[in-house]
Design an enzyme around this catalytic site. Structure first.
Site, PDB file in Angstrom:
ATOM      1  N   ARG A 140       1.287  -0.700   0.081  1.00 12.16           N
ATOM      2  CA  ARG A 140      -0.346   0.025  -0.354  1.00 12.16           C
ATOM      3  C   ARG A 140       1.475   0.951   0.546  1.00 12.16           C
ATOM      4  NH1 ARG A 140      -3.623  -2.960  -0.965  1.00 12.16           N
ATOM      5  NH2 ARG A 140      -5.803  -3.539  -0.398  1.00 12.16           N
TER       6      ARG A 140
ATOM      7  N   GLU B  23      -4.169   7.488  -4.418  1.00 15.49           N
ATOM      8  CA  GLU B  23      -4.655   6.731  -5.941  1.00 15.49           C
ATOM      9  C   GLU B  23      -6.099   7.232  -6.502  1.00 15.49           C
ATOM     10  OE1 GLU B  23      -4.278   2.448  -5.842  1.00 15.49           O
ATOM     11  OE2 GLU B  23      -2.093   2.185  -4.456  1.00 15.49           O
TER      12      GLU B  23
ATOM     13  N   HIS C  94      -2.318   0.273  -9.429  1.00 16.51           N
ATOM     14  CA  HIS C  94      -2.445  -0.511  -8.913  1.00 16.51           C
ATOM     15  C   HIS C  94      -3.267  -2.236  -9.810  1.00 16.51           C
ATOM     16  CE1 HIS C  94      -4.153  -1.246  -4.601  1.00 16.51           C
ATOM     17  NE2 HIS C  94      -3.885  -2.353  -5.125  1.00 16.51           N
TER      18      HIS C  94
HETATM   19  P1  NAP Z   1      -0.445 -11.934   5.369  1.00 18.29           P
HETATM   20  O1  NAP Z   1      -0.227 -12.943   4.353  1.00 18.29           O
HETATM   21  O2  NAP Z   1      -1.294 -11.369   5.999  1.00 18.29           O
HETATM   22  O3  NAP Z   1       1.250 -10.787   5.322  1.00 18.29           O
HETATM   23  C1  NAP Z   1       1.484 -10.020   6.415  1.00 18.29           C
HETATM   24  C2  NAP Z   1       2.725  -9.775   6.274  1.00 18.29           C
HETATM   25  O4  NAP Z   1       3.342  -9.304   7.163  1.00 18.29           O
HETATM   26  C3  NAP Z   1       2.431 -11.106   8.055  1.00 18.29           C
HETATM   27  O5  NAP Z   1       3.944 -12.262   7.744  1.00 18.29           O
HETATM   28  C4  NAP Z   1       3.045 -10.436   9.137  1.00 18.29           C
HETATM   29  O6  NAP Z   1       3.540 -10.985  10.140  1.00 18.29           O
HETATM   30  C5  NAP Z   1       3.635  -9.118   7.888  1.00 18.29           C
HETATM   31  N1  NAP Z   1       3.227  -7.614   9.135  1.00 18.29           N
HETATM   32  C6  NAP Z   1       2.293  -7.634   9.259  1.00 18.29           C
HETATM   33  N2  NAP Z   1       2.160  -6.395  10.708  1.00 18.29           N
HETATM   34  C7  NAP Z   1       3.688  -6.293  10.473  1.00 18.29           C
HETATM   35  C8  NAP Z   1       4.690  -5.062  11.138  1.00 18.29           C
HETATM   36  N3  NAP Z   1       3.704  -3.756  11.922  1.00 18.29           N
HETATM   37  N4  NAP Z   1       5.792  -5.267  10.922  1.00 18.29           N
HETATM   38  C9  NAP Z   1       6.700  -6.226  10.657  1.00 18.29           C
HETATM   39  N5  NAP Z   1       5.240  -7.717   9.847  1.00 18.29           N
HETATM   40  C10 NAP Z   1       4.134  -7.577   9.690  1.00 18.29           C
HETATM   41  O7  NAP Z   1      -1.298 -10.127   3.243  1.00 18.29           O
HETATM   42  P2  NAP Z   1      -0.833 -10.810   2.424  1.00 18.29           P
HETATM   43  O8  NAP Z   1      -1.879 -11.790   1.591  1.00 18.29           O
HETATM   44  O9  NAP Z   1       0.581 -11.046   2.090  1.00 18.29           O
HETATM   45  O10 NAP Z   1      -0.948  -9.627   1.532  1.00 18.29           O
HETATM   46  C11 NAP Z   1      -0.294  -8.064   2.162  1.00 18.29           C
HETATM   47  C12 NAP Z   1      -0.762  -6.553   1.814  1.00 18.29           C
HETATM   48  O11 NAP Z   1      -0.337  -6.945   0.284  1.00 18.29           O
HETATM   49  C13 NAP Z   1      -2.437  -7.209   1.902  1.00 18.29           C
HETATM   50  O12 NAP Z   1      -2.123  -5.913   3.581  1.00 18.29           O
HETATM   51  C14 NAP Z   1      -2.482  -5.938   0.875  1.00 18.29           C
HETATM   52  O13 NAP Z   1      -2.649  -4.889   1.858  1.00 18.29           O
HETATM   53  C15 NAP Z   1      -1.482  -6.084   0.025  1.00 18.29           C
HETATM   54  N6  NAP Z   1      -1.654  -5.969  -1.736  1.00 18.29           N
HETATM   55  C16 NAP Z   1      -1.632  -5.545  -2.523  1.00 18.29           C
HETATM   56  C17 NAP Z   1      -2.200  -6.137  -3.782  1.00 18.29           C
HETATM   57  C18 NAP Z   1      -2.045  -4.855  -5.186  1.00 18.29           C
HETATM   58  O14 NAP Z   1      -2.997  -5.235  -5.889  1.00 18.29           O
HETATM   59  N7  NAP Z   1      -0.380  -4.737  -5.194  1.00 18.29           N
HETATM   60  C19 NAP Z   1      -2.492  -7.110  -3.862  1.00 18.29           C
HETATM   61  C20 NAP Z   1      -2.746  -8.242  -2.629  1.00 18.29           C
HETATM   62  C21 NAP Z   1      -2.299  -7.420  -2.099  1.00 18.29           C
HETATM   63  P3  NAP Z   1       3.175 -12.361  11.378  1.00 18.29           P
HETATM   64  O15 NAP Z   1       2.975 -12.982   9.916  1.00 18.29           O
HETATM   65  O16 NAP Z   1       3.304 -12.249  11.541  1.00 18.29           O
HETATM   66  O17 NAP Z   1       1.162 -11.670  10.591  1.00 18.29           O
END
Ligand code: NAP
Length: 324
Positions: free
Chosen positions: A237, A266, A285
């Site tokens: 994000r 955005e 995006h």
């Molecule tokens: P996810 O599986 O929940 O992974 C997020 C990771 O970030 C988790 O491993 C979490 O740790 C870690 N985390 C959370 N808060 C943190 C902090 N303060 N410090 C350090 N690490 C932290 O989510 P995902 O499916 O990979 O998606 C991640 C993000 O990508 C989404 O939330 C979304 O905003 C973004 N996204 C963007 C697009 C795009 O179109 N560009 C598409 C999809 C997603 P833990 O494992 O310990 O919980």
């Protein structure tokens, strides 16, 4: 009596028909504000809301006293006040997993495009500047064998790391809230403190969700720790990064280049210098934007809302405590 749904976002005809068999449907255009005065009567009757980019506020929830579930067609839900929903017993469903690999592909496309200057040089060819073989001024940097630093090591972060480690022989570093020993075994990934990762990585790729803790996680101090040859990738994000610090770091040679799929605002404002910079690849995006994946995300949201309103456990429930 059938329950009522507000739909805002793209669903296929088959998905709309599936919901239409079970529920009364009110479809809103993408451009209307969900809580615009003309929509208040619909919200007052709604049991569910399904769509993408839903702007949910406590005021909107006040206007929707019958609401049982919100199904967002995204994995991220930083636009939705989860605590407020939980307090009111409203389920929040998202669409993890089905978009992981596609979003990781986008991340890797940005790594390749920035390192090998793909967009800049394709534009150069289009502009008829290819009159002789290119010299070092237009050379790029290798990707294979380099160090990939993942900031956030969840589903998408791990999928980007697999591409790097298994496809490109990259060494993987990660900083993440919790350790991931399975991935350390699988990929030889090493967990680092963020500052250490920034200093060691050739590519820094951000995949943490946007939360109060991660807003502006990367700013001027963090860019200063990166190598001058370092390349910064953001597929999470925009607000995880201090965008003016990023612009300065790119302008002043603090880092070499950036590949960005997401921005603080955005669509990107016309006044933003980012898309005009030759060392930036800016995308609108498109992380999950393939036909197959957007369809799978919409279907997951349809399944989630159907199950929730039929009293069953949705597949992807964010606030577990609301499921009784
Ligand atoms: P996810 O599986 O929940 O992974 C997020 C990771 O970030 C988790 O491993 C979490 O740790 C870690 N985390 C959370 N808060 C943190 C902090 N303060 N410090 C350090 N690490 C932290 O989510 P995902 O499916 O990979 O998606 C991640 C993000 O990508 C989404 O939330 C979304 O905003 C973004 N996204 C963007 C697009 C795009 O179109 N560009 C598409 C999809 C997603 P833990 O494992 O310990 O919980």
């Amino acid at each position: 009596m059938k329950k009522r749904l507000v739909v805002q976002g793209r669903l296929s005809d088959a998905q709309l028909a599936e919901l239409n068999d079970l529920f009364e449907m009110d479809e809103l255009s993408k451009t209307t504000k969900l809580d615009a005065p003309e929509n208040l009567a619909l919200l007052a009757q709604a049991h569910g809301i399904i769509g993408s980019g839903l702007a949910i506020t406590p005021q909107l929830l006040d206007a929707a006293p019958n609401l049982e579930v919100i199904a967002t067609v995204s994995v991220g839900y930083d636009n939705i006040p989860v605590d407020e929903l939980t307090k009111r017993g409203i389920m929040l469903c998202n669409t993890p997993d089905v978009l992981t690999e596609t979003t990781a592909d986008t991340g890797f496309a940005l790594i390749m495009a920035t390192a090998r200057r793909v967009v800049e040089l394709a534009e150069w060819v289009k502009a008829d500047k290819w009159q002789a073989s290119i010299g070092p001024a237009l050379f790029g940097s290798d990707v294979h064998g380099k160090t990939l630093g993942m900031v956030g090591f969840g589903r998408i972060g791990q999928a980007v790391a697999r591409r790097g480690a298994l496809g490109f022989g990259m060494q993987v570093l990660y900083s993440n809230a919790s350790p991931k020993p399975d991935l350390e075994n699988e990929l030889g990934a090493q967990r680092h403190e963020l500052n250490e990762l920034l200093a060691e990585a050739d590519f820094v790729c951000v995949t943490v969700p946007l939360t109060a803790e991660t807003e502006h996680l990367i700013g001027a101090q963090q860019f200063a720790l990166m190598k001058p040859s370092g390349i910064f990738i953001n597929i999470a994000r925009g607000k995880v990064v201090d965008e003016s610090a990023l612009i300065q770091a790119l302008e002043n040679g603090v880092i070499q280049a950036a590949g960005l799929d997401v921005f603080a605002q955005e669509p990107l404002a016309a006044s933003s210098p980012l898309p005009k910079m030759s060392n930036v690849v800016a995308l609108p995006h498109i992380g999950s934007a393939t036909h197959e994946t957007r369809d799978a995300m919409a279907q997951r949201a349809v399944d989630n809302i159907r199950l929730a309103l039929q009293g069953e456990r949705p597949i992807s429930l964010v606030n577990e405590e609301t499921y009784r």
